[in-house]
Design a protein around this motif. Structure first.
Motif: not given
Length: 467
Positions: A65-80, A123-126, A129-136
């Motif tokens: 499960x991929x989640x892509x979230x903007x944080x800030x733009x080059x000018x430091x304004x919010x990236x929604x 979020x990687x789910x096997x 299985x209950x094996x889950x890995x979350x990487x950011x």
């Protein structure tokens, strides 16, 4: 389970092969003599994201499960921006692509809307299985805007994108010195196949040093891309060229104003420039008038010539001219860094760095006159270096030293200058004479690149394993 997320931006500046039939090439509209706005101000960026597993041999079925979230733009304004996707593929490709482009393990998504910072959470789910890995991982998309302005050194004179083929090679091998002197007036010769230029009216090509530098920047960092705009025009001067139109029939403004209107407020990361040599040759401009005067056997002697006198007087005016150029650059473009090239003015020097009598088509010039021309070139580079100090520019030196042993009179396999006969053969005129050839421009670009790279690149943010 997840060791890392490898990512790269898709290149934007890619010099391409083309013919005179192509209208739009690498974002430039050759018919309208301007860059396409969609190229200058893109509405999205291509990115490839690929999961690196700790155990690459593990055949277990995994859902990501991929989640892509903007944080800030080059000018430091919010990236929604926010997007999420669940897939069995461990790779995302932002942009239009086929399996052949990205491989069968990639899922295609929309372009990311802007540069700046994004948080990628996987979020990687096997399966079963209950094996889950979350990487950011936080990634920073950067599109470097590199602009080139100036004269024939910037445009790529002498080095068309595709060489033409002459109708009469014998004529080119026996071209007269008077034709070299008059070449700057626009005299052309019949060609079996015309040369191809990105901008024919400016003799602008992808073989210019600045174009090569932009390509080096693009290729050297997978986490950024480059938008490159070249406004250089052969024959440009500080005033008539950079500050005001040089060719009003197709240039409505000077190059600096043209760049301002083209970028529409975009931040300029680097401005590369060569200018000044055409200011030293009197009304006709450039080195051609000095060469012509030096070769003229009639009185007055070259050192007493009004053209030489005007050249040295103009050298005294260069500080004020460079200051005026700097003011316009700062007001209209406000680049993060301005770079100016050292010019390879040691045309008549041999491997021992001694000035020798010019050869071949330039043999009409006496040794004493060649020494004066060399002196004018040295003074030009001194004024450029002084201008860099006074105006906060970066002087890209080392060029003159690198050209030692590669003067105009060296053998064709050693000379880094374009011969008159070759200019005639490949572009149908003599305007390319004494300009650096392909090897010369490549060397200049390799010297300039470290200066530019040092000012551009930032350090990426490390990844975080959340679970």
């Amino acid at each position: 389970m997840i060791a890392d997320i490898d990512w790269s931006m898709h290149p934007r500046y890619a010099p391409v092969s083309f013919t005179n039939a192509n209208n739009i090439v690498a974002g430039y509209n050759r018919g309208l003599h301007k860059y396409v706005d969609e190229y200058v101000n893109p509405t999205g960026y291509g990115v490839t994201l690929r999961i690196i597993l700790k155990d690459q041999k593990n055949p277990t079925t995994i859902t990501y499960r991929w989640v892509i979230e903007g944080i800030t733009k080059d000018d430091q304004s919010p990236n929604h921006y926010r997007d999420s996707i669940t897939t069995g593929k461990k790779c995302l490709f932002a942009g239009s692509a086929t399996v052949n482009d990205v491989g069968s393990d990639c899922e295609t998504i929309h372009l990311l809307p802007c540069t700046g910072s994004y948080r990628i959470t996987v979020t990687a789910t096997v399966f079963n299985s209950k094996e889950v890995s979350v990487f950011e991982k936080i990634i920073q998309l950067k599109d470097y805007l590199i602009i080139a302005i100036g004269d024939s050194f910037t445009s790529g004179e002498g080095n068309p994108d595709v060489r033409g083929i002459t109708d009469d090679e014998w004529f080119c091998d026996h071209v007269k010195f008077s034709q070299v002197v008059n070449g700057a007036t626009g005299q052309t010769y019949d060609m079996k196949t015309p040369a191809v230029w990105l901008e024919p009216l400016a003799h602008r090509s992808f073989y210019s040093p600045s174009s090569m530098v932009a390509k080096m920047v693009e290729d050297s960092d997978p986490h950024s891309c480059v938008t490159f705009l070249n406004f250089g025009t052969s024959g440009a001067k500080t005033t008539v060229g950079l500050l005001t139109p040089q060719h009003p029939e197709w240039q409505r403004t000077g190059q600096i104003e043209e760049a301002r209107q083209t970028i529409r407020g975009r931040h300029v990361d680097a401005l590369l420039m060569s200018i000044g040599i055409n200011d030293l040759g009197g009304a006709s401009g450039g080195i051609s008038s000095l060469l012509g005067e030096a070769a003229d056997p009639l009185p007055p002697q070259f050192f007493e010539s009004p053209v030489v006198d005007a050249a040295f007087k103009q050298i005294e005016q260069l500080p004020a001219l460079y200051a005026a150029v700097n003011t316009q650059i700062r007001v209209k473009l406000n680049p993060a860094a301005v770079f100016i090239y050292e010019i390879p003015v040691n045309i008549f020097r041999n491997p021992a760095n001694t000035i020798t009598k010019p050869c071949g088509i330039l043999s009409y010039i006496d040794l004493e006159d060649a020494i004066i021309i060399d002196r004018i070139g040295v003074e030009l580079n001194f004024q450029e270096q002084l201008a860099a100090v006074n105006n906060g520019w970066i002087y890209m030196g080392g060029v003159v030293n690198a050209f030692k042993g590669h003067g105009y009179c060296e053998s064709p396999d050693r000379s880094w200058y374009r011969a008159a006969s070759t200019s005639c053969k490949i572009q149908g005129d003599i305007n390319g004479t004494i300009h650096p050839n392909e090897t010369g421009h490549q060397k200049i670009a390799s010297l300039a690149y470290p200066f530019v790279r040092t000012k551009l690149f930032f350090v990426p943010i490390p990844a975080t394993i959340l679970q």
